[in-house]
Design an enzyme around this catalytic site. Structure first.
Site, short mmCIF file in Angstrom:
data_model
loop_
_atom_site.label_atom_id
_atom_site.label_comp_id
_atom_site.label_asym_id
_atom_site.label_seq_id
_atom_site.Cartn_x
_atom_site.Cartn_y
_atom_site.Cartn_z
N SER A 1 44.13 35.56 27.72
CA SER A 1 44.21 36.16 29.06
C SER A 1 43.84 35.22 30.20
O SER A 1 43.93 35.62 31.36
CB SER A 1 43.35 37.42 29.13
OG SER A 1 43.97 38.48 28.45
N LYS B 1 46.34 34.94 32.93
CA LYS B 1 46.40 35.81 34.11
C LYS B 1 45.98 35.09 35.39
O LYS B 1 46.23 35.60 36.50
CB LYS B 1 45.54 37.05 33.88
CG LYS B 1 46.06 37.94 32.74
CD LYS B 1 45.21 39.17 32.55
CE LYS B 1 45.84 40.14 31.54
NZ LYS B 1 45.41 39.91 30.16
N SER C 1 41.08 42.73 32.57
CA SER C 1 42.14 42.03 31.84
C SER C 1 43.26 42.96 31.41
O SER C 1 43.72 42.93 30.26
CB SER C 1 41.55 41.31 30.61
OG SER C 1 42.32 40.20 30.25
N LYS D 1 37.86 33.73 34.57
CA LYS D 1 38.70 34.60 33.72
C LYS D 1 38.43 34.30 32.26
O LYS D 1 38.46 33.15 31.84
CB LYS D 1 40.19 34.39 34.03
CG LYS D 1 41.08 35.37 33.27
CD LYS D 1 40.93 36.78 33.80
CE LYS D 1 41.54 37.83 32.88
NZ LYS D 1 40.68 38.11 31.69
#
Length: 332
Positions: free
Chosen positions: A109, A112, A167, A283
């Site tokens: 993730s 992202k 997420s 993140k």
């Protein structure tokens, strides 16, 4: 050394091209749009360093952290628990720690970050998006989501919190369809932006980061993407939130209120922040294929901005232990 290498490589390429044009073959350039004028560009590089050229020529990497191919050797950290790791000192343009930063990895993730970057570059936080059936039905049922339902109407600004904090893969697909017109076209935008940022070791096949053999990046490429995204104040505001009270409308026009919490344990108190550091945000990413990943933006005790990245951590504990040690040893 870096500039000299690029300069030499450029001149070699130009020399080969000029040779081809002068007798070793014929090249029809009539169908090329915005083709380089090889004579002009060669002359510019030959005279590089003269004030007339250096005053007007911006080097691609002049504001970036650059380094060689050699891993940092240190007894101060145990980097055997991760695939790649790096510390970037932004103001100094220095890579103070590096382990396999050009090796291709599944990003999970942390993908992202690119999704948010493209969304904010081409979209408006106030634009309203409608959640489609396709955005939800194409997801792995076990993937992380922020709870969006078909027909929900949510602004891009709100969806970015669902994307980056908890997420949400559902938020990723909704954003992709709204900004790109389709998930496939948005992924094409992601790859075009990666190319433009110099990400030579990256390729994306989706906006959320679920494993795919053609979906990968490197620690250095992730730095390039993260570094560029941090120039957007809206992006920084999103990643710095430990929680966010989101509000949007369902398919019947009823207001939905929900609180989303960050997956970054530095922000939520689940992990002690290294002494002297201020964690701005970042993140996380976790899949069985990618391991435990984290791209982090912080300030050291002198207020200097730091990007630190760990990809392929063995466990969540190893991820944060390594990240904290990297900051304490190589980001002061």
């Amino acid at each position: 050394m870096k500039v000299k290498f690029l300069k030499s490589g450029f001149l070699i390429c130009c020399g080969l091209a000029l040779a081809a044009m002068s007798g070793c073959g014929s090249t029809d350039r009539s169908d090329l749009t915005d083709a380089y004028d090889l004579y002009t560009y060669t002359n510019d590089w030959l005279s590089y360093g003269e004030s007339s050229v250096s005053d007007k020529t911006a080097l691609f990497a002049e504001d970036l952290c650059v380094g060689g191919l050699t891993n940092t050797e240190s007894d101060q950290v145990d980097d055997s628990v991760a695939g790649s790791a790096a510390v970037f000192i932004l103001d100094d343009g220095e890579i103070s720690y590096a382990k396999d930063i050009y090796e291709k990895r599944y990003p999970a993730s942390t993908t992202k970050i690119m999704t948010a970057y493209v969304a904010l570059k081409y979209g408006d936080p106030s634009q309203v998006m409608t959640v489609s059936d396709t955005a939800l039905s194409t997801l792995d049922p076990s993937s992380s989501v922020c709870g969006l339902k078909e027909g929900d109407q949510i602004t891009l600004g709100e969806a970015l919190y669902g994307l980056m904090l908890c997420s949400g893969n559902d938020a990723a697909n909704v954003i992709a369809e709204s900004i790109g017109g389709s998930q496939e076209d948005f992924v094409e935008m992601m790859n075009e932006e990666a190319d433009a940022l110099g990400c030579t070791g990256s390729h994306f096949t989706n906006a959320h980061g679920l494993p795919d053999e053609d979906h990968y990046t490197t620690a250095y490429d992730l730095y390039l993407i993260f570094n560029e995204a941090l120039k957007n104040d809206d992006f920084v505001e999103v990643i710095s939130a430990d929680t966010h009270d989101a509000s949007y409308l369902d398919a019947d026009g009823n207001e939905v209120n929900v609180t989303w919490s960050s997956s970054d344990q530095y922000l939520t108190g689940g992990q002690d922040i290294p002494e002297g550091f201020t964690i701005i945000g970042g993140k996380t990413g976790t899949t069985s294929a990618a391991g435990y990943c984290l791209a982090l933006y912080s300030l050291n005790s002198n207020g200097n901005p730091i990007i630190s990245i760990v990809l392929g951590g063995d466990t969540r504990y190893d991820l944060y232990e390594l990240m904290s040690n990297l900051l304490l040893q190589f980001a002061q």
